[in-house]
Design a protein around this motif. Sequence first.
Motif, PDB file in Angstrom:
ATOM      1  N   ILE A  75      91.492  70.303  53.930  1.00 38.20           N
ATOM      2  CA  ILE A  75      92.255  69.283  54.336  1.00 38.20           C
ATOM      3  C   ILE A  75      91.127  68.095  54.259  1.00 38.20           C
ATOM      4  O   ILE A  75      91.741  66.965  54.532  1.00 38.20           O
ATOM      5  CB  ILE A  75      93.275  69.428  55.466  1.00 38.20           C
ATOM      6  N   VAL A  76      89.873  68.304  54.350  1.00 40.45           N
ATOM      7  CA  VAL A  76      89.009  67.059  54.502  1.00 40.45           C
ATOM      8  C   VAL A  76      88.242  66.766  53.214  1.00 40.45           C
ATOM      9  O   VAL A  76      87.794  67.701  52.455  1.00 40.45           O
ATOM     10  CB  VAL A  76      88.017  67.720  55.544  1.00 40.45           C
ATOM     11  N   ARG A  77      88.261  65.477  52.786  1.00 43.60           N
ATOM     12  CA  ARG A  77      87.664  65.040  51.720  1.00 43.60           C
ATOM     13  C   ARG A  77      86.039  64.931  52.063  1.00 43.60           C
ATOM     14  O   ARG A  77      85.944  64.072  52.648  1.00 43.60           O
ATOM     15  CB  ARG A  77      88.061  63.698  51.180  1.00 43.60           C
ATOM     16  N   ARG A  78      85.439  65.635  51.247  1.00 44.81           N
ATOM     17  CA  ARG A  78      83.783  65.552  51.472  1.00 44.81           C
ATOM     18  C   ARG A  78      83.139  65.157  49.925  1.00 44.81           C
ATOM     19  O   ARG A  78      83.905  64.908  49.056  1.00 44.81           O
ATOM     20  CB  ARG A  78      83.275  67.087  51.942  1.00 44.81           C
ATOM     21  N   GLY A  79      81.829  65.237  49.860  1.00 49.83           N
ATOM     22  CA  GLY A  79      81.040  65.150  48.747  1.00 49.83           C
ATOM     23  C   GLY A  79      81.389  65.845  47.604  1.00 49.83           C
ATOM     24  O   GLY A  79      82.029  67.106  47.764  1.00 49.83           O
ATOM     25  N   ALA A  80      81.342  65.426  46.434  1.00 55.15           N
ATOM     26  CA  ALA A  80      81.632  66.217  45.259  1.00 55.15           C
ATOM     27  C   ALA A  80      81.130  67.535  44.959  1.00 55.15           C
ATOM     28  O   ALA A  80      81.728  68.397  44.753  1.00 55.15           O
ATOM     29  CB  ALA A  80      81.184  65.219  44.013  1.00 55.15           C
TER      30      ALA A  80
END
Length: 135
Positions: A75-80
């Motif tokens: 549910i967490v947006r991190r690096g590509a």
Amino acid sequence: MAQKQEEDDKVRLDKWLWAARFYKTRALAKAAIESGKVHCRGERCKPGKEPRIGDEFEIRTGFDVRTVRVEALSIVRRGAPEAQTLYCETEASVAKREAAAAMRKAGSLGVSTDGKPSKKQRRDLFKFRGNSHDD
């Protein structure tokens, strides 16, 4: 830590698509789902659908259609680089996307981007349509 694991098990589809970096915002992910650009097993999805590990989704973004299999939930947006570990694109999907990109690059979609026709082309067009164009 156990609660964090439970939260990741209960992730919404729009939130997962956003975390996996298919769309820049959750609002765009939700709009794409509602407009029928995301399918699971050939059927349209709802933004609240809970993806499970192993599910396959067909996601249309622009000209590209990707078939991806869910590998992990977040549910967490991190690096590509980390976001790419959340899914695995099927080999058939990669091949189809590359072929479509090559077709677009070659200009074989029948779209002319030359601008307006030349004087000779315009005359030929009028002749073809049967119009007499006398200025």
